[in-house]
Scaffold this active site. Structure first.
Site, mmCIF file in Angstrom:
data_model
loop_
_atom_site.group_PDB
_atom_site.id
_atom_site.type_symbol
_atom_site.label_atom_id
_atom_site.label_comp_id
_atom_site.label_asym_id
_atom_site.label_seq_id
_atom_site.Cartn_x
_atom_site.Cartn_y
_atom_site.Cartn_z
ATOM 1 N N CYS A 115 2.611 -8.558 7.483
ATOM 2 C CA CYS A 115 1.233 -9.034 7.573
ATOM 3 C C CYS A 115 1.020 -10.441 7.017
ATOM 4 O O CYS A 115 -0.018 -11.044 7.254
ATOM 5 C CB CYS A 115 0.293 -8.064 6.854
ATOM 6 S SG CYS A 115 0.272 -6.416 7.587
ATOM 7 N N HIS A 372 -7.585 -7.342 11.957
ATOM 8 C CA HIS A 372 -6.330 -7.751 11.322
ATOM 9 C C HIS A 372 -5.212 -7.875 12.356
ATOM 10 O O HIS A 372 -4.391 -6.984 12.508
ATOM 11 C CB HIS A 372 -5.963 -6.724 10.247
ATOM 12 C CG HIS A 372 -4.672 -6.979 9.535
ATOM 13 N ND1 HIS A 372 -4.101 -8.224 9.432
ATOM 14 C CD2 HIS A 372 -3.839 -6.116 8.885
ATOM 15 C CE1 HIS A 372 -2.974 -8.128 8.745
ATOM 16 N NE2 HIS A 372 -2.800 -6.857 8.414
ATOM 17 N N CYS A 402 -1.013 -8.069 1.357
ATOM 18 C CA CYS A 402 -0.048 -7.003 1.118
ATOM 19 C C CYS A 402 0.932 -7.014 2.291
ATOM 20 O O CYS A 402 0.594 -7.459 3.389
ATOM 21 C CB CYS A 402 -0.733 -5.652 1.009
ATOM 22 S SG CYS A 402 -1.685 -5.165 2.464
ATOM 23 N N GLY A 404 4.190 -4.922 4.368
ATOM 24 C CA GLY A 404 4.901 -3.677 4.589
ATOM 25 C C GLY A 404 6.216 -3.599 3.844
ATOM 26 O O GLY A 404 6.843 -4.616 3.527
#
Length: 419
Positions: A115, A372, A402, A404
Site C-alpha cells: 500500500c 484506497h 500500513c 501488508g
C-alpha cells in the site's frame, strides 16, 4: 555543493539550530516537488475507471504531467510507478510514458511495497536526485482494482509455512489483520464506526467546499454500459467514494465483513476498493530555480519499519516515531498528517497510540471515505496533504502507510507555497 553538505552536517553536530529550522532551510541541492496532481478516485468495477486498464490510467496521468509541468519532457530522466497488483507494471509505465510525450531517453520502472508503493516511488526518485544520479524525475502511483487485487493465488511453499508463525501469518488476508488489531487492542466496533463516520463527514465537507479542486485533474475516459453495451466518453472530475449524509446509525447496522476472524470490521469502516492515480514531479532546487518552476514542497525523507505481520495495520505507529527521531522532531512539530485509513481499527490505534490531534489528521477524510487504490494512495496522500497545507498556510506534512505482511512507511515534506 560538498561544502554546503558539510555545513549542514556540522549544524546538526553542533546543535546550533532547532530541528524544525534545519529541515525548513533551503539549499540548492534540496529535492523539491514542482508539480503534485492526482486523478479522481473511482469505485472499482462499477465507477468511472472500471473500463480503463492500468496502462490507460498510467498514460492518462502522465499525459497530465506533461501538459501541466511546463517543462521540456526531455529533462525527465526517470519515471517510477508504484503499483501492487500487476506484475507487468514496468512494461505499462515505459510504454505509457512514451505515448504521453516523454522521450526514449526517459527511463521507467515500477516498484511494489504494497500500500505504500506510491510513497516508495517518490522516495526512489528523490533518492536518485539526492545522490546525483539524476536531476529530474516523475513518481507516480496507480492502481486499477477493477482488474487486479493483492490476494495470494496459492499458499507459500512448505519450507516457509513450516518455519515459524510470523512467516505463516503473512498468509493472513488484510481483513483478518484488521480484526486482529481490534481484538488485540480492544478497539470496539463503536469506536471504529465513529471514526468512519467522521471520515465520511470530512470528505463530504471537503467536496462541498471544493477543497479537492486544486489537486484533482479532470480525466476523460470511455465507459461501457453493462446492460446495453453502449460506450460513451465521460470526464471524471471528483471522487466517487464519499457518501454524503453517512451517519453512525447507518454504519452501525452494516454486517461484519471478515467473519469468522472477528465482528468489528465492516464494509463501512474499512477502506473502499478503488481505481486511481497520483503523480509528483521532482528535481533539485537549483534545477527548479533555473527552469522557473514553482516549488511546491521540499522532500525531507522517508523510512520503513517492520512489525508482526498479523497486526500489520499498526505499521504507522512504528514508522512515524522512527522517522521523526531521525530529524529530532515530535508529533507536535507536524502541522498536517495523512495516515492511511486502510481500516478504522488501525487508524484509531495509531491516532491514540501516537497521541495525534485529530484536527491535524486526515482533515479531508481518508481511504474509508475517499477510497484506497493500493499503489496510488502513498502518492495521493502527498498530493492531498500538500493541498491542505496550502489551505491552512502550514509547513510540515507527514504521511504514513500500513503495509501488508507487517510493515509501515512514513514520509516527511515541507510545504513551500502559501506560507
Amino acid at each position: 555543493m560538498a561544502a554546503e553538505r558539510l555545513t549542514s552536517v556540522l549544524r546538526h553536530v553542533t546543535g546550533t539550530k532547532k530541528p524544525l529550522d534545519v529541515i525548513t532551510e533551503k539549499h540548492p541541492d534540496d529535492v523539491v516537488i514542482t508539480l503534485a496532481i492526482r486523478t479522481p478516485l473511482a469505485k472499482a468495477r462499477k465507477g468511472g475507471f472500471k473500463d480503463t486498464l492500468l496502462d490507460g490510467l498510467v498514460f492518462k496521468t502522465l499525459e497530465q504531467v506533461v501538459r501541466r509541468a511546463n517543462i521540456d519532457p526531455q529533462l525527465v530522466e526517470d519515471i517510477c510507478l508504484g503499483n501492487v497488483s500487476d506484475a507487468k507494471a514496468a512494461y505499462f509505465v515505459r510504454a505509457a510514458s512514451l505515448a504521453a510525450g516523454f522521450p526514449t531517453t526517459s527511463a521507467a520502472s515500477s516498484v511494489n511495497r504494497f500500500c505504500s508503493s506510491g510513497l516508495k516511488a517518490i522516495q526512489d526518485i528523490a533518492n536518485q536526485i539526492a545522490m546525483g544520479s539524476i536531476e529530474c524525475g516523475v513518481a507516480i502511483g496507480a492502481e486499477s482494482m477493477s482488474t487486479g487485487g493483492d490476494r495470494l493465488e496459492r499458499p507459500f511453499v512448505d519450507e516457509i509455512l513450516n518455519s515459524n508463525q510470523d512467516a505463516r501469518d503473512c498468509m493472513q488476508p488484510m481483513g483478518q489483520t484488521s480484526e486482529n488489531v481490534g481484538n488485540d487492542f480492544n478497539i470496539s466496533r463503536k469506536e471504529q464506526d465513529e471514526y468512519a463516520t467522521e471520515s465520511y463527514r470530512r470528505a463530504e465537507l471537503a467536496q462541498k467546499e471544493k477543497l479537492f479542486d486544486d489537486e484533482i485533474v479532470p480525466i476523460k475516459v470511455n465507459v461501457k454500459d453493462p446492460k446495453t453495451g453502449e460506450v460513451r466518453e465521460i470526464t471524471l472530475t471528483k471522487d466517487e467514494g464519499p457518501r454524503w449524509g453517512t451517519t453512525y446509525e447507518a454504519l452501525s447496522k452494516i454486517k461484519p465483513a471478515f467473519l469468522p476472524h472477528g465482528d468489528k470490521s465492516t464494509g463501512g469502516n474499512s477502506s473502499q476498493v478503488t481505481d486511481g492515480a497520483a503523480a509528483v514531479l521532482l528535481m533539485k532546487r537549483s534545477k527548479a530555480l533555473e527552469l522557473g518552476q514553482p516549488i511546491v514542497a521540499k522532500f525531507v525523507g522517508a523510512t520503513v519499519a517492520g512489525l508482526a505481520p498479523r497486526i500489520m495495520g499498526i505499521g504507522p505507529s512504528i514508522a512515524i516515531p522512527k522517522l521523526l527521531t531521525k530529524y529530532g522532531l515530535t508529533i507536535d512539530d507536524i502541522d498536517v498528517i495523512e495516515l492511511n485509513e486502510a481500516f478504522a481499527s488501525m487508524a484509531v490505534y495509531c491516532k491514540n497510540t501516537l497521541n495525534i490531534p485529530w484536527e491535524k489528521m486526515n482533515v479531508r477524510g481518508g481511504a474509508i471515505a475517499l477510497g484506497h487504490p493500493l499503489g496510488a494512495t502513498g502518492a495521493r496522500q502527498v498530493v492531498t496533504g500538500l493541498s491542505e497545507c496550502r489551505r491552512q498556510k502550514k509547513k510540515i506534512l507527514l504521511t504514513s502507510m500500513c503495509i501488508g505482511s507487517g510493515q509501515g512507511m512514513a514520509g516527511l515534506f515541507v510545504n513551500e507555497q502559501n506560507v
